[in-house]
Design a protein around this motif. Structure first.
Motif, PDB file in Angstrom:
ATOM      1  N   ASN A 125       0.832  -1.198   0.000  1.00  0.00           N
ATOM      2  CA  ASN A 125       0.000   0.000   0.000  1.00  0.00           C
ATOM      3  C   ASN A 125       0.871   1.254   0.000  1.00  0.00           C
ATOM      4  OD1 ASN A 125      -2.751  -1.192   0.298  1.00  0.00           O
ATOM      5  ND2 ASN A 125      -1.847  -2.048   2.153  1.00  0.00           N
ATOM      6  N   SER A 126       0.230   2.390  -0.202  1.00  0.00           N
ATOM      7  CA  SER A 126       0.956   3.659  -0.230  1.00  0.00           C
ATOM      8  C   SER A 126       1.498   3.979   1.154  1.00  0.00           C
ATOM      9  CB  SER A 126       0.029   4.786  -0.694  1.00  0.00           C
ATOM     10  OG  SER A 126      -0.938   5.063   0.304  1.00  0.00           O
ATOM     11  N   ASP A 127       2.525   4.839   1.199  1.00  0.00           N
ATOM     12  CA  ASP A 127       3.078   5.257   2.475  1.00  0.00           C
ATOM     13  C   ASP A 127       2.037   6.011   3.300  1.00  0.00           C
ATOM     14  OD1 ASP A 127       5.518   4.094   2.017  1.00  0.00           O
ATOM     15  OD2 ASP A 127       6.527   5.936   1.412  1.00  0.00           O
ATOM     16  N   ALA A 128       1.151   6.770   2.617  1.00  0.00           N
ATOM     17  CA  ALA A 128       0.121   7.504   3.357  1.00  0.00           C
ATOM     18  C   ALA A 128      -0.802   6.536   4.099  1.00  0.00           C
ATOM     19  CB  ALA A 128      -0.688   8.369   2.393  1.00  0.00           C
ATOM     20  N   ILE A 129      -1.179   5.447   3.448  1.00  0.00           N
ATOM     21  CA  ILE A 129      -2.021   4.425   4.092  1.00  0.00           C
ATOM     22  C   ILE A 129      -1.278   3.821   5.271  1.00  0.00           C
ATOM     23  CG2 ILE A 129      -3.050   2.141   3.790  1.00  0.00           C
ATOM     24  CD1 ILE A 129      -4.712   4.167   2.413  1.00  0.00           C
ATOM     25  N   LYS A 130      -0.021   3.494   5.058  1.00  0.00           N
ATOM     26  CA  LYS A 130       0.747   2.851   6.124  1.00  0.00           C
ATOM     27  C   LYS A 130       0.974   3.803   7.298  1.00  0.00           C
ATOM     28  CE  LYS A 130       3.132  -0.565   3.250  1.00  0.00           C
ATOM     29  NZ  LYS A 130       4.421  -1.146   2.850  1.00  0.00           N
ATOM     30  N   LYS A 131       1.176   5.084   7.005  1.00  0.00           N
ATOM     31  CA  LYS A 131       1.343   6.051   8.092  1.00  0.00           C
ATOM     32  C   LYS A 131       0.094   6.095   8.966  1.00  0.00           C
ATOM     33  CE  LYS A 131       4.463   9.126   5.531  1.00  0.00           C
ATOM     34  NZ  LYS A 131       4.570  10.423   4.838  1.00  0.00           N
ATOM     35  N   GLN A 132      -1.075   6.132   8.319  1.00  0.00           N
ATOM     36  CA  GLN A 132      -2.309   6.194   9.097  1.00  0.00           C
ATOM     37  C   GLN A 132      -2.586   4.869   9.793  1.00  0.00           C
ATOM     38  OE1 GLN A 132      -3.952   9.141   9.456  1.00  0.00           O
ATOM     39  NE2 GLN A 132      -4.953   8.012  11.111  1.00  0.00           N
ATOM     40  N   ALA A 133      -2.162   3.766   9.180  1.00  0.00           N
ATOM     41  CA  ALA A 133      -2.298   2.464   9.839  1.00  0.00           C
ATOM     42  C   ALA A 133      -1.490   2.442  11.128  1.00  0.00           C
ATOM     43  CB  ALA A 133      -1.845   1.344   8.898  1.00  0.00           C
ATOM     44  N   CYS A 134      -0.303   3.037  11.105  1.00  0.00           N
ATOM     45  CA  CYS A 134       0.516   3.119  12.327  1.00  0.00           C
ATOM     46  C   CYS A 134      -0.217   3.885  13.415  1.00  0.00           C
ATOM     47  CB  CYS A 134       1.846   3.804  12.027  1.00  0.00           C
ATOM     48  SG  CYS A 134       2.984   2.847  11.002  1.00  0.00           S
ATOM     49  N   VAL A 135      -0.855   4.998  13.036  1.00  0.00           N
ATOM     50  CA  VAL A 135      -1.592   5.794  14.011  1.00  0.00           C
ATOM     51  C   VAL A 135      -2.704   4.965  14.642  1.00  0.00           C
ATOM     52  CG1 VAL A 135      -3.059   7.819  14.335  1.00  0.00           C
ATOM     53  CG2 VAL A 135      -1.049   7.963  12.860  1.00  0.00           C
ATOM     54  N   PHE A 136      -3.480   4.259  13.808  1.00  0.00           N
ATOM     55  CA  PHE A 136      -4.578   3.430  14.327  1.00  0.00           C
ATOM     56  C   PHE A 136      -4.051   2.351  15.265  1.00  0.00           C
ATOM     57  CE2 PHE A 136      -7.025  -0.463  14.200  1.00  0.00           C
ATOM     58  CZ  PHE A 136      -8.314  -0.039  14.467  1.00  0.00           C
ATOM     59  N   LEU A 137      -3.034   1.628  14.836  1.00  0.00           N
ATOM     60  CA  LEU A 137      -2.527   0.500  15.618  1.00  0.00           C
ATOM     61  C   LEU A 137      -1.937   0.962  16.947  1.00  0.00           C
ATOM     62  CD1 LEU A 137      -0.932  -1.439  12.646  1.00  0.00           C
ATOM     63  CD2 LEU A 137      -2.944  -2.147  13.954  1.00  0.00           C
ATOM     64  N   GLY A 138      -1.276   2.127  16.934  1.00  0.00           N
ATOM     65  CA  GLY A 138      -0.782   2.668  18.187  1.00  0.00           C
ATOM     66  C   GLY A 138      -1.909   3.132  19.082  1.00  0.00           C
ATOM     67  N   ARG A 139      -2.921   3.727  18.475  1.00  0.00           N
ATOM     68  CA  ARG A 139      -4.060   4.234  19.250  1.00  0.00           C
ATOM     69  C   ARG A 139      -4.779   3.103  19.979  1.00  0.00           C
ATOM     70  NH1 ARG A 139      -6.882   5.750  22.414  1.00  0.00           N
ATOM     71  NH2 ARG A 139      -8.577   7.243  22.371  1.00  0.00           N
ATOM     72  N   VAL A 140      -4.978   1.964  19.308  1.00  0.00           N
ATOM     73  CA  VAL A 140      -5.703   0.850  19.937  1.00  0.00           C
ATOM     74  C   VAL A 140      -4.763  -0.123  20.641  1.00  0.00           C
ATOM     75  CG1 VAL A 140      -7.537   1.048  18.215  1.00  0.00           C
ATOM     76  CG2 VAL A 140      -5.714  -0.640  17.865  1.00  0.00           C
ATOM     77  N   GLN A 141      -3.449   0.134  20.542  1.00  0.00           N
ATOM     78  CA  GLN A 141      -2.426  -0.685  21.197  1.00  0.00           C
ATOM     79  C   GLN A 141      -2.565  -2.167  20.807  1.00  0.00           C
ATOM     80  OE1 GLN A 141      -3.344   1.460  25.167  1.00  0.00           O
ATOM     81  NE2 GLN A 141      -1.216   0.794  25.368  1.00  0.00           N
ATOM     82  N   HIS A 142      -2.538  -2.387  19.503  1.00  0.00           N
ATOM     83  CA  HIS A 142      -2.703  -3.748  18.977  1.00  0.00           C
ATOM     84  C   HIS A 142      -1.377  -4.489  19.050  1.00  0.00           C
ATOM     85  CE1 HIS A 142      -4.484  -7.013  16.812  1.00  0.00           C
ATOM     86  NE2 HIS A 142      -3.727  -6.851  15.746  1.00  0.00           N
ATOM     87  N   ARG A 143      -1.256  -5.387  20.015  1.00  0.00           N
ATOM     88  CA  ARG A 143       0.009  -6.067  20.295  1.00  0.00           C
ATOM     89  C   ARG A 143       0.515  -6.862  19.097  1.00  0.00           C
ATOM     90  NH1 ARG A 143       4.301  -6.013  23.882  1.00  0.00           N
ATOM     91  NH2 ARG A 143       5.312  -8.037  23.832  1.00  0.00           N
ATOM     92  N   GLU A 144      -0.389  -7.481  18.336  1.00  0.00           N
ATOM     93  CA  GLU A 144       0.037  -8.334  17.223  1.00  0.00           C
ATOM     94  C   GLU A 144       0.686  -7.540  16.099  1.00  0.00           C
ATOM     95  OE1 GLU A 144      -2.724  -8.595  18.887  1.00  0.00           O
ATOM     96  OE2 GLU A 144      -2.420 -10.567  19.800  1.00  0.00           O
ATOM     97  N   ALA A 145       0.620  -6.213  16.172  1.00  0.00           N
ATOM     98  CA  ALA A 145       1.213  -5.384  15.115  1.00  0.00           C
ATOM     99  C   ALA A 145       2.674  -5.042  15.391  1.00  0.00           C
ATOM    100  CB  ALA A 145       0.410  -4.090  14.959  1.00  0.00           C
ATOM    101  N   VAL A 146       3.204  -5.441  16.541  1.00  0.00           N
ATOM    102  CA  VAL A 146       4.561  -5.023  16.910  1.00  0.00           C
ATOM    103  C   VAL A 146       5.590  -5.507  15.894  1.00  0.00           C
ATOM    104  CG1 VAL A 146       6.401  -5.271  18.627  1.00  0.00           C
ATOM    105  CG2 VAL A 146       4.068  -4.802  19.361  1.00  0.00           C
TER     106      VAL A 146
END
Length: 318
Positions: A242-263
């Protein structure tokens, strides 16, 4: 001492040199005053740094005098502010300066204020210099007042994805990161609004849209509300092509919800991405999820993950 300070490039080394001067602060006043009378000398800038760190008030007039010289302006004003905070009006002027080094220094000054000029600092989230914008985000207090929401909402509409991402990261500070016994409760609390099931389902479905614009808009709304459902889908967006913009926002979401499996995927992004903004977002998310304050070094994170991270539990994990 000044030669040591000038040659100490690493932060830890510089701090060691500065700390060593503390017990003998008064003895530096006269030598530094003589040095400041020779502003062409190569040791004037480290001398200003030392004078500011030691808060040598006797030298404040000399610092302000040196601030009139363009090549010494940033160092002299930074030192003077450590001794005595600059007037609010002057600080606001510095936060709109054309010199990027001055902007970075002014943000550091603002971050030390009990009542910082938040709207001026927020405006710099959209600065064309990634360094200034990153420093602006880092300088904001851990919890922002509610009246900053309008300024941040305007920034999220910025056409540059990295600006919107920084604004969303700042917006997330409007809600408590962890449970805080001193935080207000009830209607006064900075709680996250809950999406109704229909809207939430629609946004989750839009994560699978063909066009980036739709997926990015859905991610932004999901990030703002912070509900963990859909974390696996967002992790797949982070791992996919995916685009870097999508991935940047994905990082924000995953950090916000503290999704452990994304580490693990976030560490991979930190290691593989060539985009500074994306690496910054991945680093922010890793720190938020894990509680670790490691530097933005993928090897450090990989070592931690291999040796302890895979089996450790994180407080607040979802």
């Amino acid at each position: 001492m000044l030669l040591q300070l000038r040659n100490a490039w690493r932060t830890a080394d510089r701090q060691h040199v500065l700390d060593a001067a503390w017990p003998h602060a008064d003895r530096y006043i006269e030598p530094l005053r003589e040095l400041f009378d020779r502003p062409e000398h190569s040791l004037v800038i480290p001398g200003l740094e030392l004078a500011g760190y030691l808060k040598l008030r006797d030298l404040l007039p000399d610092m302000l005098r040196l601030a009139t010289r363009p090549e010494l302006r940033v160092a002299a004003l930074s030192a003077a502010d450590l001794v005595e905070p600059l007037p609010e009006g002057q600080l606001l002027e510095l936060l709109t300066d054309d010199d990027r080094e001055m902007l970075v220094a002014a943000l550091a000054m603002a971050s030390r204020r009990e009542d910082p000029p938040l709207h001026a600092m927020i405006d710099l989230l959209a600065h064309e210099s990634s360094r200034v914008a990153t420093e602006a985000l880092a300088s904001l207090p851990a919890r922002l007042p509610e009246d900053c929401r309008l300024a941040l909402d305007l920034l999220t509409a910025n056409a540059r994805p990295e600006v919107a991402t920084r604004a969303w990261q700042a917006l997330l500070r409007l809600a408590p990161v962890d449970s805080d016994p001193d935080a207000p409760s009830g209607e006064e609390a900075n709680t996250v609004r809950v999406l109704d099931p229909g809207t939430h389902a629609t946004l989750l479905a839009q994560l699978g849209a063909i066009d980036d614009e739709t997926r990015l808009a859905a991610l932004e709304k999901l990030s703002a509300h912070g509900e963990p459902e859909g974390s696996e889908q967002v992790t797949m967006l982070l791992e996919g092509n995916n685009s870097d913009a999508i991935k940047k926002q994905a990082c924000v979401f995953l950090g916000r919800v503290q999704h452990r499996e994304a580490v693990r995927p976030l560490i991979d992004v930190l290691r593989d991405s060539t985009d500074a903004g994306l690496r910054a977002n991945a680093h922010w998310s890793l720190q938020r999820i894990t509680g670790q304050k490691l530097h933005q070094d993928p090897e450090l994170w990989n070592t931690w993950w291999t040796q302890a991270g895979q089996s450790s539990a994180t407080p607040g994990q979802r």
